[in-house]
Design a protein around this motif. Structure first.
Motif, PDB file in Angstrom:
ATOM      1  N   GLU A  85       4.046  70.867  32.854  1.00 31.39           N
ATOM      2  CA  GLU A  85       4.847  71.114  33.964  1.00 31.39           C
ATOM      3  C   GLU A  85       4.934  72.447  34.371  1.00 31.39           C
ATOM      4  O   GLU A  85       5.547  72.921  35.425  1.00 31.39           O
ATOM      5  CB  GLU A  85       6.262  70.779  33.416  1.00 31.39           C
ATOM      6  CG  GLU A  85       6.651  69.286  33.382  1.00 31.39           C
ATOM      7  CD  GLU A  85       8.221  69.021  33.082  1.00 31.39           C
ATOM      8  OE1 GLU A  85       9.003  69.843  33.622  1.00 31.39           O
ATOM      9  OE2 GLU A  85       8.491  67.975  32.182  1.00 31.39           O
ATOM     10  N   ASN A 144       7.801  75.183  36.198  1.00 29.24           N
ATOM     11  CA  ASN A 144       8.797  74.934  35.292  1.00 29.24           C
ATOM     12  C   ASN A 144       8.253  75.644  33.735  1.00 29.24           C
ATOM     13  O   ASN A 144       7.078  75.544  33.434  1.00 29.24           O
ATOM     14  CB  ASN A 144       9.042  73.616  34.664  1.00 29.24           C
ATOM     15  CG  ASN A 144       9.798  72.747  35.837  1.00 29.24           C
ATOM     16  OD1 ASN A 144      10.164  73.336  36.771  1.00 29.24           O
ATOM     17  ND2 ASN A 144       9.834  71.451  36.127  1.00 29.24           N
ATOM     18  N   GLU A 155      13.571  75.040  34.898  1.00 27.49           N
ATOM     19  CA  GLU A 155      12.892  74.725  35.954  1.00 27.49           C
ATOM     20  C   GLU A 155      13.017  75.978  36.867  1.00 27.49           C
ATOM     21  O   GLU A 155      13.749  76.795  37.069  1.00 27.49           O
ATOM     22  CB  GLU A 155      13.536  73.640  36.900  1.00 27.49           C
ATOM     23  CG  GLU A 155      13.446  72.466  35.850  1.00 27.49           C
ATOM     24  CD  GLU A 155      14.359  71.248  36.533  1.00 27.49           C
ATOM     25  OE1 GLU A 155      14.778  71.320  37.622  1.00 27.49           O
ATOM     26  OE2 GLU A 155      14.052  70.116  36.086  1.00 27.49           O
ATOM     27  N   ASN A 156      11.964  75.916  37.785  1.00 24.99           N
ATOM     28  CA  ASN A 156      11.814  77.049  38.903  1.00 24.99           C
ATOM     29  C   ASN A 156      11.794  78.383  38.367  1.00 24.99           C
ATOM     30  O   ASN A 156      12.464  79.302  38.664  1.00 24.99           O
ATOM     31  CB  ASN A 156      12.967  76.897  39.878  1.00 24.99           C
ATOM     32  CG  ASN A 156      12.941  75.297  40.522  1.00 24.99           C
ATOM     33  OD1 ASN A 156      11.899  74.825  40.693  1.00 24.99           O
ATOM     34  ND2 ASN A 156      13.945  74.977  40.469  1.00 24.99           N
TER      35      ASN A 156
END
Length: 252
Positions: free
Chosen positions: A137, A142, A169-170
């Protein structure tokens, strides 16, 4: 409090020192681990080496930035898989084009990197290295950490269940867009075949390995009987830097 009122006798001094020596290293270890976990939950990268396709920001070591050359290989791997090329074949193509595998690329960049999961003789792309990229991911922005636990006594890393992973995330710029990622994950899920335990097993399963590259030998059925070949050579041919090493099951 007892440390301020201890008896000055030799035996008691030795006992107190032993207690302190046993306590403080463990206390420091717990504090360091707690600090690492806090940084991971904030989305900071705490590893020594960034994953293939990224490098550590020279200004902010806890942030990942894109390594354009390696990122281009990552994008190509995703596109090849979407075009119908299987993971073993992708590895063969990259090897034929003399593209350095992730561990060798990091070493060429001057990093003192060692992959504990890679056999010393493996200096090329494999099925597992391609699959690791297709399922990580990190490539969609992520941060994925705390995926394994290293046992000090056994000096071995154990994979943790996914519910214990720390995923934020992000946290950095993605290399792969979400639509491409989702399409690849759907294809991987459809191409996964459950293993039927007890089927096609043999008495040497898990025991017989190639004497040169140390990878498992694979069973091959021929008109002349059942043989074992070097697993590296069977998958990657001459690019494996190994030879076929055939041996007949009857001889074993």
């Amino acid at each position: 409090k007892s440390f301020n009122t201890i008896d000055t006798s030799t035996n008691k001094n030795i006992m107190i020192k032993n207690m302190m020596n046993a306590y403080y290293p463990q206390d420091i270890s717990n504090k360091v681990r707690s600090t690492f976990r806090a940084k991971q939950r904030e989305g900071q990268f705490i590893g020594s080496f960034a994953c293939y396709g990224y490098r550590k920001d020279p200004i902010n070591k806890g942030k990942l930035i894109i390594d354009e050359y390696a990122a281009s290989i990552v994008r190509r791997i995703f596109q090849m898989y979407l075009s119908g090329i299987m993971q073993n074949t992708i590895a063969k193509i990259l090897n034929e084009e003399n593209i350095l595998c992730p561990s060798m690329y990091k070493q060429q960049c001057g990093l003192k990197y060692h992959n504990g999961n890679r056999l010393e003789a493996t200096t090329y792309w494999t099925y597992s290295s391609v699959r690791r990229i297709l399922t990580d991911e990190v490539y969609i922005g992520n941060m994925v950490q705390n995926t394994s636990f290293r046992s000090v006594s056994k000096r071995k890393a154990f994979k943790l269940p996914k519910e214990e992973w720390i995923i934020v995330e992000n946290t950095h710029e993605p290399i792969i867009d979400r639509e491409t990622w989702d399409r690849v994950q759907n294809l991987l899920a459809r191409n996964t075949k459950p293993t039927k335990l007890g089927m096609n097993n043999h008495v040497f399963a898990g025991f017989i390995r190639c004497g040169d590259c140390e990878r498992a030998m694979v069973k091959i059925r021929r008109a002349t009987g059942t043989w074992f070949n070097c697993g590296s050579y069977n998958r990657y041919g001459k690019n494996s830097n190994c030879t076929i090493h055939s041996v007949k099951m009857q001889e074993l």
